[in-house]
Design a protein around this motif. Sequence first.
Motif, PDB file in Angstrom:
ATOM      1  N   SER A 138      -9.241   8.253  -0.251  1.00 18.47           N
ATOM      2  CA  SER A 138      -8.511   7.671  -1.374  1.00 18.47           C
ATOM      3  C   SER A 138      -7.591   6.568  -0.871  1.00 18.47           C
ATOM      4  O   SER A 138      -7.274   6.498   0.319  1.00 18.47           O
ATOM      5  CB  SER A 138      -7.681   8.741  -2.100  1.00 18.47           C
ATOM      6  N   ASP A 139      -7.161   5.709  -1.786  1.00 18.56           N
ATOM      7  CA  ASP A 139      -6.251   4.624  -1.437  1.00 18.56           C
ATOM      8  C   ASP A 139      -5.483   4.228  -2.692  1.00 18.56           C
ATOM      9  O   ASP A 139      -6.082   3.907  -3.728  1.00 18.56           O
ATOM     10  CB  ASP A 139      -7.036   3.415  -0.909  1.00 18.56           C
ATOM     11  N   SER A 141      -2.879   6.171   1.682  1.00 15.30           N
ATOM     12  CA  SER A 141      -4.327   6.209   1.864  1.00 15.30           C
ATOM     13  C   SER A 141      -4.689   7.473   2.625  1.00 15.30           C
ATOM     14  O   SER A 141      -3.911   7.965   3.445  1.00 15.30           O
ATOM     15  CB  SER A 141      -4.825   4.980   2.629  1.00 15.30           C
ATOM     16  N   ARG A 193       0.858  -1.173   0.000  1.00 15.77           N
ATOM     17  CA  ARG A 193       0.000   0.000   0.000  1.00 15.77           C
ATOM     18  C   ARG A 193       0.903   1.234   0.000  1.00 15.77           C
ATOM     19  O   ARG A 193       1.888   1.297   0.729  1.00 15.77           O
ATOM     20  CB  ARG A 193      -0.866  -0.009   1.252  1.00 15.77           C
TER      21      ARG A 193
END
Length: 749
Positions: free
Chosen positions: A683-684, A532, A529
Amino acid sequence: MAIDWENPRLLLVDSYDSFTFNLASLCKQSIPNCTIYIIKNDTFNISQILPFLPFFSAVIVGPGPGSPENDQDVGVIKDLWNLPAESIIPIFGVCLGLQSLGVAFGAQLKRLDVVKHGQISRIQHTGVELFQEVGMVEAVRYHSLHVVLVKGGDVEKLAWVDDGAENGLVVMAARHTSKPFWGVQYHPESVCTRGGGSDVIQNFWRLAQSWSIKTRRQVKRWNLNLENTLGKPWQSSPLASPHRSTPSQPRPTVATQILELPRMTAATVSELFGVQDEESPFVMLDSAAQPGRFSIIGSLMQTSLQITHFVGDDFITLTRGMQSIRESIGRRDVWTWIADFMGDKRVRNGHPDIPFWGGLIGVLSYELGVCSLDVSLNKDTPKKHPDLNLVFVERSVVIDAGTGRVFVQSLIPDDSWVSDTASLLTAASSPKVAPTTGTEPPQAAPVVTLPNKSRYIARIHEAKERIFAGDSYELCLTARTSISVPKALHFSGSTSWRRYQGLRSKNPAPYSAYIRLHPTTLLSSSPERFLSMSRPPNPIFQLRPIKGTVRKAPGVTRAAAEEALIGSTKEVAENLMIVDLIRHDLHAVVGEDVQVKQFCGVEEYETVWQLVSVIEGKLEPDTSGASDPDSQLGWEMLRTSLPPGSMTGAPKKRSVEILQTLEDQDRSIYSGVFGYWCVGGGSDWSVTIRSCFKFEDRSNAASEGCSSVENWDIGAGGAITALSDPDAEWEEMITKLTSVVGAFGVSYA
């Protein structure tokens, strides 16, 4: 007028480093009520900067890449040590700043025999001046150069480290014997420095005050007109564009229906939504493994808006079906255009338990981030893939793997699609009627073209030389592998969808994706990731960089993985460098409130153990505009953070410039990001690694006939440091390729 000790002003000179805002934050914490103005070291020459110095209480010379003997690396810094007597001002230098101080007064600059980047050392000190009442110091070092002071010269050491057989005694702090100049070689602003951070800055400020009182130095009253030249001060407020006014019309709502379907999968929904039609666009963000939780499947329409942009163009291309128009960006950049677009799309009353209500889904290239750094693109090959490729999703299904609930939602008013889709999914949840993917007919073996090994290893040696020279602490060197696959004859289904299913099966990952936005098709099994942002008000930004991987195998327990990762100086140093870089990126936008929530934690994934850190930043709740639903803050954070630091090295800008000379091709989609921006404001985005992508020009296919071959690209590489072994780095790159090429039936085991 006397110095205002209650509200001091500092001038911080930045040498294009990736830790500058960390240093600014440390100064804000250590010197109460200070205001900090930041300039680049090449913004002004010494004659231009002299008139500004009387308005400041002190100067901070920050760290940076390069050598103090290279004028281009230090700019105006070299002249600050030789100011005329009436212009002398207290100065505190860090790393490059200390080296420049030493060289200015006769010190000899040398390379360390054993480079220290991201490593922690026990510092010995005199206990006076900068180190008055400072106890034990364990400090983070980022340097390959050091200074040997002249015995009995104008600069004397205050602290040192004994590297033993590696480097011997190395100066870690020094002061000028008569002028108000001090500096440290280590990085007081690093998250892992203990004992030599805030207290040393406080001591510098005490020394600066004492010298100014003794010499009766005065500071002029501030003139706001100076900000026309110097810019605004760094502070706890967003560095985004001005906030838009709140629209007078009420926001539209999201229509949502919730189903209890614990057996429903993202693959089933995707096939019901037509993923096997290779000619149509499709987007699916798939949490295929822990710690991922939500999978998002878009149900695109003929009228769904696709937004594309190539770096260097002054326009955005807007496509609905077969119709495309170009819209000029004008004086804005692409980030402002997108922020304005999404500001007009905000909605309310979506379900609070899920992160996505609708909005943009797609990919951003590595080169989009490179241009945000003002680094030129020097590859001659024509660009195929758009650098920004997003589609606006109005209808979507979100699967919550944690609860087994399925959310069917639409942004279109009175949309019967919601109830129709709910019925369709309920029926499809029965194993008897669930869609099946069938079996792809056998086909010829793919042709895999790996990077040239000798060339890659030669580039590793070049990268290490740049590191030894002080130009970078870490360089994330990559190369591209290509795969040509004959298409199966007499088969009408989507071969790319089947390849994605193979990739997902072999390497299930928390941030997987199948994104088909012509001309690009992306298959991803990313474990990382990137960034975010929680839904406003008071959004929290979180980044989760991965540096350090151990593949699961018999006998590789958690304890064994922790020993291999946390016990590795190289792995921890790589992770630390990126953590400090990310802290800088966050500080640049949100101000002071940046916290490392997890440093070098070992996390278990489906096929590997990973060394993961977690960094969060947020605005103060009462900051003006923090809860403004139309704020461009999120897009500013994304722009500032790209390209991902875990894919560049540090300092970011200099490292990217070096990589432009070491890599033969644009990275394109690889090592950019993919993900979503929700109409609710959250958001991510994930890092595009462990992924492959292909280009398909539909216009040529229509005129020349469909090609019988699919051509896929895969990027892979590794973080090159002073400790890197070239042959081991090559093997690591091949290992990273294994899971992706395995989806094509190729094995390197």
